[in-house]
Design a protein around this motif. Structure first.
Motif, short mmCIF file in Angstrom:
data_model
loop_
_atom_site.label_atom_id
_atom_site.label_comp_id
_atom_site.label_asym_id
_atom_site.label_seq_id
_atom_site.Cartn_x
_atom_site.Cartn_y
_atom_site.Cartn_z
N THR A 178 11.42 2.57 -11.28
CA THR A 178 11.84 1.61 -10.00
C THR A 178 11.02 -0.16 -10.38
O THR A 178 11.22 -0.41 -9.69
CB THR A 178 11.54 2.12 -8.72
N ILE A 209 8.57 3.93 -3.74
CA ILE A 209 8.35 4.73 -5.05
C ILE A 209 6.87 5.99 -4.46
O ILE A 209 6.00 5.72 -3.69
CB ILE A 209 7.32 3.74 -5.77
N ARG A 250 10.83 8.70 -7.45
CA ARG A 250 10.69 6.56 -8.11
C ARG A 250 9.21 6.62 -8.47
O ARG A 250 8.13 6.82 -7.58
CB ARG A 250 11.21 5.84 -7.16
N HIS A 253 10.10 0.19 -2.49
CA HIS A 253 11.08 0.93 -3.48
C HIS A 253 11.07 1.97 -2.94
O HIS A 253 11.66 2.71 -3.99
CB HIS A 253 11.06 0.71 -4.77
N ASP A 303 15.40 12.42 -6.28
CA ASP A 303 14.83 11.47 -7.53
C ASP A 303 13.89 11.02 -7.21
O ASP A 303 13.43 10.89 -5.59
CB ASP A 303 15.51 10.44 -7.83
#
Lengths: 228, 228
Positions: B114, B159, B87, B157, B85
């Motif tokens: 996210t 990302i 994000r 997060h 994944d």
């Protein structure tokens, strides 16, 4: 259709809207001529490619002067078939349909959203401010109608472009209904290949696909910039 | 990055997500092999182009049998760098940002949304259900945070992808903030050319541009279907 534009390669066609926008910005700023180098810079494309692209339109510019902004803009418009507003119906008034309906950019660029249809009775009757050509909200409003009325809506409003913003499983039925209603081209946001007659050109905007393409260039560790 | 995929042409890269999706559908239906003709039909591309595209990945299929679905899917994934994944943070929570946040397709295809940031104090704290990998809404929610917290949000997060859904005039500032926050690639919905370092690949999705490209093919009176 004869003429030089009949032979414009797909990749060039895809860059013409970008040149059109850059030229419109230059015209607004009062610029009357532009060099291929400057046009290339503003469009984020290399200058040789700009010259090649424009040569397909029969435009070669003048050495030391460049291109006439207004004339080139007209040539690009004519090639793209942007000869007047092309009215749009949005099929599907979920989150994406609502975002598209409220997105001022369509009306501004000659594609006013003139009608919206959905199958959900709770959504029928919802009103959306209609954006006119200068991007301002007009007093006129677009009312969401039932998808069963699509053919009538398309005919009454002289709509030529259909935008599919339904869930994926409903996209082919939406395309069939648009074709039956006599729409001339379709832009679909559903990540499926549509089965439509050859006479109706269509394009797909698949947002996750865009991210997957980015992933390729990102995986190359930034060794290559991919101009959009 | 060495290997055959380093030489994959841009046009092929743009079709790989489509093949990936078709292969994923076939795998779900229990198909183990697929011919280039069938793959071409499902993808809406001609078979010679499919074979050429896949040859860049080092895949040639087996005469009379075709391609191994699972193996080819893995090869496409690896080429696209879809190894897990990636994000996503959405910058801008207007109509478009909200539509994107609610669009299940990102999470399903390996790009979970996210985080979301916006500059409008009224929007901070709004909650959006988070879509997990199977497209179902998880109990987890994404809370809209202030754009000033972007760098922290990206770091906390993990990302890697930024999506710009701001108004046009705010897009470059959003890009600058994303780059400063260490984002690795950007998908922008603002119809402007962004100035970002070469190490950060970016793509632009300009919805009105898609309609202008359609206009070209429509103006050709349907003499040419343009497969999306």
């Amino acid at each position: 259709m004869p003429g030089p534009s009949a032979a414009v390669p797909d990749a060039t066609v895809e860059r013409l809207p970008l040149y059109h926008q850059v030229l419109a910005d230059l015209a607004r700023e009062g610029e009357t001529t532009v060099s291929s180098v400057r046009l290339a810079e503003l469009a984020g494309v290399n200058a040789a490619k700009v010259r090649k692209d424009l040569s397909f339109l029969g435009s070669y510019g003048t050495r030391g002067v460049g291109y006439d902004v207004e004339f080139l803009m007209l040539q690009v418009q004519r090639t793209l078939g942007l000869t007047g507003d092309a009215r749009v119906v949005i099929v599907g008034f979920g989150n994406l349909g609502q975002a598209l309906a409220n997105y001022g950019g369509f009306g501004e660029r000659g594609f006013p959203v003139t009608a919206i249809v959905d199958a959900d009775p709770d959504k029928i009757g919802t009103q959306v401010p209609r954006s006119d050509a200068n991007g301002e909200s007009a007093t006129e409003r677009v009312v969401v109608e039932h998808v069963e009325r699509l053919a009538e809506v398309v005919r009454d409003h002289k709509i030529t472009v259909g935008v599919i913003a339904t869930p994926q499983h409903a996209a082919q039925a939406a395309a069939d209904a648009l074709v039956a209603a006599g729409i001339q081209s379709i832009l679909s946001f559903a990540p499926v290949v549509l089965d439509v007659p050859e006479s109706v050109p269509w394009r797909k905007v698949d947002l996750a696909t865009e991210l997957q393409i980015l992933s390729f260039y990102q995986a190359r560790s930034g060794s290559l910039q991919h101009p959009a």
